[in-house]
Design a protein around this motif. Sequence first.
Motif, short mmCIF file in Angstrom:
data_model
loop_
_atom_site.label_atom_id
_atom_site.label_comp_id
_atom_site.label_asym_id
_atom_site.label_seq_id
_atom_site.Cartn_x
_atom_site.Cartn_y
_atom_site.Cartn_z
N GLN A 1 -2.52 16.41 -6.63
CA GLN A 1 -1.15 17.24 -6.53
C GLN A 1 -0.95 17.77 -5.08
OE1 GLN A 1 -0.30 20.21 -9.51
NE2 GLN A 1 -1.73 19.15 -11.16
N THR A 2 -2.16 18.10 -4.57
CA THR A 2 -2.00 18.69 -3.19
C THR A 2 -1.88 17.35 -2.15
OG1 THR A 2 -3.65 20.40 -3.63
CG2 THR A 2 -3.39 19.55 -1.40
N ILE A 3 -2.36 16.09 -2.43
CA ILE A 3 -2.00 15.13 -1.59
C ILE A 3 -0.68 14.74 -1.91
CG2 ILE A 3 -2.55 12.63 -1.46
CD1 ILE A 3 -5.44 13.36 -2.32
N SER A 4 -0.08 14.80 -3.02
CA SER A 4 1.24 14.48 -3.21
C SER A 4 2.29 15.07 -2.32
CB SER A 4 1.85 14.60 -4.73
OG SER A 4 0.96 13.88 -5.65
N GLN A 5 2.15 16.16 -2.22
CA GLN A 5 2.98 17.27 -1.29
C GLN A 5 3.18 16.50 0.40
OE1 GLN A 5 2.35 21.42 -1.92
NE2 GLN A 5 2.08 21.08 -4.01
N SER A 6 2.03 15.79 0.60
CA SER A 6 2.28 14.98 1.86
C SER A 6 3.22 13.88 1.70
CB SER A 6 0.90 15.03 2.58
OG SER A 6 0.28 13.96 1.84
N LEU A 7 3.51 13.45 0.87
CA LEU A 7 4.26 12.15 0.61
C LEU A 7 5.68 12.15 0.48
CD1 LEU A 7 1.69 10.64 -1.82
CD2 LEU A 7 1.79 10.18 0.72
N VAL B 1 0.90 -1.15 0.00
CA VAL B 1 -0.07 -0.05 0.10
C VAL B 1 0.91 1.33 -0.07
CG1 VAL B 1 -1.51 1.11 1.44
CG2 VAL B 1 -1.98 -1.20 1.04
N LEU B 2 1.96 1.39 0.78
CA LEU B 2 2.94 2.51 0.88
C LEU B 2 3.47 2.64 -0.27
CD1 LEU B 2 4.04 2.36 4.75
CD2 LEU B 2 2.39 3.92 3.80
N ALA B 3 4.11 1.54 -0.87
CA ALA B 3 4.96 1.44 -1.89
C ALA B 3 4.15 2.10 -3.11
CB ALA B 3 5.83 0.37 -2.04
N LEU B 4 3.13 1.37 -3.38
CA LEU B 4 2.44 1.45 -4.95
C LEU B 4 1.57 2.67 -4.72
CD1 LEU B 4 1.53 -2.50 -5.54
CD2 LEU B 4 3.55 -1.03 -6.53
N GLY B 5 0.71 2.85 -3.46
CA GLY B 5 -0.01 3.87 -3.42
C GLY B 5 0.82 5.23 -3.49
N GLY B 6 1.86 5.28 -2.63
CA GLY B 6 3.08 6.39 -2.85
C GLY B 6 3.38 6.67 -4.25
#
Length: 247
Positions: free
Chosen positions: A188-194, A165-170
């Motif tokens: 894009q907003t969610i991306s900046q928390s990863l 989940v972390l690897a593929l979802g991220g």
Amino acid sequence: MWAIARMELKKTVQDKGLWFWTFILPIVFIVAFVAIFSGEENASYQEIVTQIIPGYTIMFAFFIMISMVIVFVKDRERGMVARIASTPISVYQYFFGKWVPFMILVLVQIAVLFSFGVIVNDLPLGDPLALLVLSLALAFIVTGWGMAMAVIVKTENMGIALTQVLALGGALLGGLWMPVEFMPEFVQTISQSLPQYWALQGYKDILLSGSDITDIWINLLFLIVAGAGGMGLALLFYPRFLGHSRS
């Protein structure tokens, strides 16, 4: 402490399956996707390789967490954790001895995949020091989160599922598979928390723009703080982990 590190490193080197997931499969993905997208008219070849090679390097680096989970769960089930706890070795020494080999493995993985990119795909490297420090930060967060997951999960299967989940979802949301600019604004907003996003953007800044450490300090800070958070969780949950260990 160093005896634990040497033993763990020896077991890691002898694990042929781990070498496949760490080096061979990522290279296959890189070759395949560079070949697929190299004919893209809207992007230069350099832009393609600086998206794909760092992107898949980051994604496969996160899969080291599966190996970390397996190692810790086996130690717990075999009573190794309880036996070590009865010795003068502190929890910090135990964690450090377990952590160092995986840190080394991730750094070797990054070096091999980037070297492959340089030799085969003319990948530009940019500032060597910035590249090294960012790679250290990436290895730190991956292994930090791996330590936390290894201590928190109850079974190997749970750890494997969470890692996927972390690897593929991220990878999907962090822009490893396609540039973040092509995604909807809310993504894009969610991306900046990863961490995947900050690692990739740091690599792209170094490789494409020639950025140095001072230019990517925010990327480094995010990765280091997130990795330290993982280490903190591992230490916090260690008493419960020890309590579940067979005596």
